[in-house]
Write an enzyme that holds these catalytic residues in place. Structure first.
Site, PDB file in Angstrom:
ATOM      1  N   GLU A 177      36.766  51.577  39.094  1.00  0.00           N
ATOM      2  CA  GLU A 177      37.239  50.888  37.891  1.00  0.00           C
ATOM      3  C   GLU A 177      36.019  50.194  37.299  1.00  0.00           C
ATOM      4  O   GLU A 177      35.410  49.327  37.939  1.00  0.00           O
ATOM      5  CB  GLU A 177      38.334  49.872  38.231  1.00  0.00           C
ATOM      6  CG  GLU A 177      38.793  49.134  36.972  1.00  0.00           C
ATOM      7  CD  GLU A 177      39.969  48.194  37.205  1.00  0.00           C
ATOM      8  OE1 GLU A 177      40.699  48.344  38.213  1.00  0.00           O
ATOM      9  OE2 GLU A 177      40.152  47.293  36.370  1.00  0.00           O
ATOM     10  N   ARG A 195      45.380  37.197  46.064  1.00  0.00           N
ATOM     11  CA  ARG A 195      44.142  36.481  46.395  1.00  0.00           C
ATOM     12  C   ARG A 195      44.271  35.772  47.738  1.00  0.00           C
ATOM     13  O   ARG A 195      45.368  35.409  48.156  1.00  0.00           O
ATOM     14  CB  ARG A 195      43.841  35.441  45.304  1.00  0.00           C
ATOM     15  CG  ARG A 195      43.207  36.030  44.077  1.00  0.00           C
ATOM     16  CD  ARG A 195      42.881  34.935  43.069  1.00  0.00           C
ATOM     17  NE  ARG A 195      42.020  35.465  42.039  1.00  0.00           N
ATOM     18  CZ  ARG A 195      40.688  35.392  42.054  1.00  0.00           C
ATOM     19  NH1 ARG A 195      40.065  34.745  43.019  1.00  0.00           N
ATOM     20  NH2 ARG A 195      39.975  35.928  41.099  1.00  0.00           N
ATOM     21  N   GLU A 245      45.125  44.949  43.864  1.00  0.00           N
ATOM     22  CA  GLU A 245      43.729  44.499  43.867  1.00  0.00           C
ATOM     23  C   GLU A 245      43.558  43.541  45.026  1.00  0.00           C
ATOM     24  O   GLU A 245      44.393  42.646  45.219  1.00  0.00           O
ATOM     25  CB  GLU A 245      43.419  43.730  42.583  1.00  0.00           C
ATOM     26  CG  GLU A 245      43.341  44.565  41.357  1.00  0.00           C
ATOM     27  CD  GLU A 245      43.068  43.687  40.140  1.00  0.00           C
ATOM     28  OE1 GLU A 245      42.742  42.496  40.290  1.00  0.00           O
ATOM     29  OE2 GLU A 245      43.209  44.212  39.045  1.00  0.00           O
ATOM     30  N   HIS A 283      39.338  44.588  32.480  1.00  0.00           N
ATOM     31  CA  HIS A 283      38.920  43.190  32.517  1.00  0.00           C
ATOM     32  C   HIS A 283      38.532  42.715  31.125  1.00  0.00           C
ATOM     33  O   HIS A 283      37.621  43.266  30.507  1.00  0.00           O
ATOM     34  CB  HIS A 283      37.753  42.915  33.473  1.00  0.00           C
ATOM     35  CG  HIS A 283      37.797  41.501  33.985  1.00  0.00           C
ATOM     36  ND1 HIS A 283      37.346  40.454  33.220  1.00  0.00           N
ATOM     37  CD2 HIS A 283      38.286  40.965  35.119  1.00  0.00           C
ATOM     38  CE1 HIS A 283      37.544  39.332  33.892  1.00  0.00           C
ATOM     39  NE2 HIS A 283      38.120  39.603  35.043  1.00  0.00           N
ATOM     40  N   ARG A 313      46.852  32.073  44.782  1.00  0.00           N
ATOM     41  CA  ARG A 313      47.046  31.180  43.633  1.00  0.00           C
ATOM     42  C   ARG A 313      48.004  31.748  42.592  1.00  0.00           C
ATOM     43  O   ARG A 313      48.551  31.021  41.795  1.00  0.00           O
ATOM     44  CB  ARG A 313      45.719  30.822  42.988  1.00  0.00           C
ATOM     45  CG  ARG A 313      45.110  31.940  42.183  1.00  0.00           C
ATOM     46  CD  ARG A 313      43.981  31.435  41.333  1.00  0.00           C
ATOM     47  NE  ARG A 313      42.769  31.299  42.097  1.00  0.00           N
ATOM     48  CZ  ARG A 313      41.555  31.554  41.603  1.00  0.00           C
ATOM     49  NH1 ARG A 313      41.425  31.918  40.357  1.00  0.00           N
ATOM     50  NH2 ARG A 313      40.494  31.447  42.338  1.00  0.00           N
ATOM     51  N   ASN A 368      48.754  44.320  34.561  1.00  0.00           N
ATOM     52  CA  ASN A 368      48.528  43.322  35.612  1.00  0.00           C
ATOM     53  C   ASN A 368      49.434  42.110  35.340  1.00  0.00           C
ATOM     54  O   ASN A 368      49.365  41.513  34.262  1.00  0.00           O
ATOM     55  CB  ASN A 368      47.047  42.919  35.597  1.00  0.00           C
ATOM     56  CG  ASN A 368      46.725  41.902  36.666  1.00  0.00           C
ATOM     57  OD1 ASN A 368      47.450  40.924  36.831  1.00  0.00           O
ATOM     58  ND2 ASN A 368      45.645  42.102  37.390  1.00  0.00           N
ATOM     59  N   HIS A 372      49.484  36.773  35.917  1.00  0.00           N
ATOM     60  CA  HIS A 372      49.656  35.496  35.217  1.00  0.00           C
ATOM     61  C   HIS A 372      51.109  35.162  34.894  1.00  0.00           C
ATOM     62  O   HIS A 372      51.400  34.043  34.469  1.00  0.00           O
ATOM     63  CB  HIS A 372      48.722  35.419  34.016  1.00  0.00           C
ATOM     64  CG  HIS A 372      47.302  35.469  34.489  1.00  0.00           C
ATOM     65  ND1 HIS A 372      46.810  34.546  35.396  1.00  0.00           N
ATOM     66  CD2 HIS A 372      46.302  36.353  34.283  1.00  0.00           C
ATOM     67  CE1 HIS A 372      45.558  34.858  35.699  1.00  0.00           C
ATOM     68  NE2 HIS A 372      45.242  35.949  35.036  1.00  0.00           N
ATOM     69  N   THR A 395      38.263  37.364  38.327  1.00  0.00           N
ATOM     70  CA  THR A 395      37.248  38.168  38.995  1.00  0.00           C
ATOM     71  C   THR A 395      36.022  38.263  38.087  1.00  0.00           C
ATOM     72  O   THR A 395      36.096  38.817  37.000  1.00  0.00           O
ATOM     73  CB  THR A 395      37.799  39.581  39.287  1.00  0.00           C
ATOM     74  OG1 THR A 395      39.106  39.430  39.825  1.00  0.00           O
ATOM     75  CG2 THR A 395      36.929  40.323  40.264  1.00  0.00           C
ATOM     76  N   ARG A 431      55.428  25.374  38.341  1.00  0.00           N
ATOM     77  CA  ARG A 431      56.560  24.516  38.710  1.00  0.00           C
ATOM     78  C   ARG A 431      57.083  24.801  40.120  1.00  0.00           C
ATOM     79  O   ARG A 431      58.158  24.359  40.485  1.00  0.00           O
ATOM     80  CB  ARG A 431      57.711  24.722  37.701  1.00  0.00           C
ATOM     81  CG  ARG A 431      57.395  24.204  36.316  1.00  0.00           C
ATOM     82  CD  ARG A 431      57.397  22.678  36.341  1.00  0.00           C
ATOM     83  NE  ARG A 431      56.929  22.157  35.064  1.00  0.00           N
ATOM     84  CZ  ARG A 431      57.744  21.750  34.083  1.00  0.00           C
ATOM     85  NH1 ARG A 431      59.047  21.831  34.198  1.00  0.00           N
ATOM     86  NH2 ARG A 431      57.238  21.262  32.977  1.00  0.00           N
ATOM     87  N   HIS A 490      47.007  41.201  42.001  1.00  0.00           N
ATOM     88  CA  HIS A 490      45.879  40.801  42.849  1.00  0.00           C
ATOM     89  C   HIS A 490      46.382  39.737  43.814  1.00  0.00           C
ATOM     90  O   HIS A 490      46.714  38.623  43.398  1.00  0.00           O
ATOM     91  CB  HIS A 490      44.762  40.257  41.938  1.00  0.00           C
ATOM     92  CG  HIS A 490      43.501  39.881  42.672  1.00  0.00           C
ATOM     93  ND1 HIS A 490      42.370  39.468  42.019  1.00  0.00           N
ATOM     94  CD2 HIS A 490      43.191  39.857  43.993  1.00  0.00           C
ATOM     95  CE1 HIS A 490      41.412  39.209  42.901  1.00  0.00           C
ATOM     96  NE2 HIS A 490      41.902  39.426  44.113  1.00  0.00           N
TER      97      HIS A 490
HETATM   98  N1  PXP Z   1      40.958  44.922  36.634  1.00  0.00           N
HETATM   99  C1  PXP Z   1      40.565  44.120  37.662  1.00  0.00           C
HETATM  100  C2  PXP Z   1      39.912  44.737  38.830  1.00  0.00           C
HETATM  101  C3  PXP Z   1      40.815  42.736  37.613  1.00  0.00           C
HETATM  102  O1  PXP Z   1      40.421  41.945  38.638  1.00  0.00           O
HETATM  103  C4  PXP Z   1      41.498  42.193  36.505  1.00  0.00           C
HETATM  104  C5  PXP Z   1      41.806  40.724  36.474  1.00  0.00           C
HETATM  105  O2  PXP Z   1      42.697  40.429  37.481  1.00  0.00           O
HETATM  106  C6  PXP Z   1      41.903  43.068  35.480  1.00  0.00           C
HETATM  107  C7  PXP Z   1      41.593  44.410  35.561  1.00  0.00           C
HETATM  108  C8  PXP Z   1      42.646  42.572  34.282  1.00  0.00           C
HETATM  109  O3  PXP Z   1      41.859  41.701  33.543  1.00  0.00           O
HETATM  110  P1  PXP Z   1      42.491  40.880  32.341  1.00  0.00           P
HETATM  111  O4  PXP Z   1      43.515  39.956  32.926  1.00  0.00           O
HETATM  112  O5  PXP Z   1      41.331  40.177  31.750  1.00  0.00           O
HETATM  113  O6  PXP Z   1      43.128  41.887  31.422  1.00  0.00           O
END
Ligand code: PXP
Length: 236
Positions: A150, A44, A69, A190, A48, A6, A9, A100, A17, A42
């Site tokens: 999931e 959103r 997502e 997660h 964000r 994922n 971030h 989430t 910035r 994801h």
């Molecule tokens: N799976 C889902 C459905 C999520 O919403 C997230 C967070 O965006 C993740 C996995 C990944 O979680 P983490 O960033 O804590 O590894």
């Protein structure tokens, strides 16, 4: 075991910035070079981190598997039908949350989610539901004919002590078995980190782990030394 990375971030850092680095699409390519089996992002409602542009570019460049997502809303379904990712994972979404927080309430929202699952599947998109490891939600996912669930590993990852972590892991393990028996495919994610991932990776019937924050955090750390060396070489 497959790994979905994922990259949300990377976008969070870029957006600090409002510029164009680090570039999520570039990070996705590097994650694939590193062996990722898929890229997860994801989009959103408040955009964000990942933005529409990122999703479109990821669709054009991801070579492995793109898992979007998204909240169970008409806006997101419309975007998914345009972009056509390989998979959509329906997640709950609250504006004020940092990440989430819980799984989708597949029982309470059955009719609404069912309809979205059908629409996505009719458009050849594989559908996953991000749910807490509870049998009611697993059964609801079966009745909706979702392809995947999931399992939310947050309660395991955040457990205060070993006893609770064992309990939560036990839940995840038994829900993975139940889901498999009922014909669902299973992934999990997660809050998974380098120190707590192995016990989940060993569980039967979980095919894929989706991990974001800890991989991005580690990438920032292990790249720091070289990044500083490169800057020093330039300014000397
Ligand atoms: N799976 C889902 C459905 C999520 O919403 C997230 C967070 O965006 C993740 C996995 C990944 O979680 P983490 O960033 O804590 O590894």
């Amino acid at each position: 075991m497959r790994l979905g990375v994922n990259i949300d971030h990377i976008a969070t850092l870029r957006n600090q910035r409002e510029g164009n680095e680090p570039e999520p699409v570039f990070a996705a390519g590097l994650a694939e070079f590193g062996g990722a089996n898929g890229i997860v992002c994801h989009l959103r409602e408040d955009r964000r981190h990942i933005k529409d542009r990122d999703l479109n570019l990821l669709k054009q460049t991801v070579q492995t598997h793109l898992n979007l997502e998204m909240a169970a809303t008409d806006e997101m379904v419309e975007i998914a039908l345009k972009v056509k990712p390989d998979m959509c994972t329906l997640v709950p979404e609250k504006r004020e949350e940092l990440t989430t927080e819980g799984g989708l309430d597949a029982v309470f929202l059955f009719d609404h989610i069912s309809q979205l699952v059908n629409t996505l599947k009719d458009n050849n998109i594989v559908v996953s539901l991000f749910i807490n490891p509870e049998i009611g939600h697993v059964k609801a996912a079966v009745r909706m004919k979702a392809d995947f669930i999931e399992l939310h590993t947050g309660a395991y990852a955040d457990a205060e002590d070993e006893k609770n972590a064992d309990l939560e892991l036990g839940n995840i393990a038994s829900m993975a078995i139940a889901a498999h028996k009922l014909g669902l495919r299973v992934s999990a994610g997660h809050g998974l980190k380098y120190y707590n991932v192995r016990r989940v990776a060993k569980l039967e019937f979980i095919e894929e782990l989706n991990i974001g924050h800890s991989i991005v955090a580690r990438a920032a750390m292990i790249g720091m030394e070289q990044a500083v060396r490169d800057m020093i070489a330039l300014i000397k």
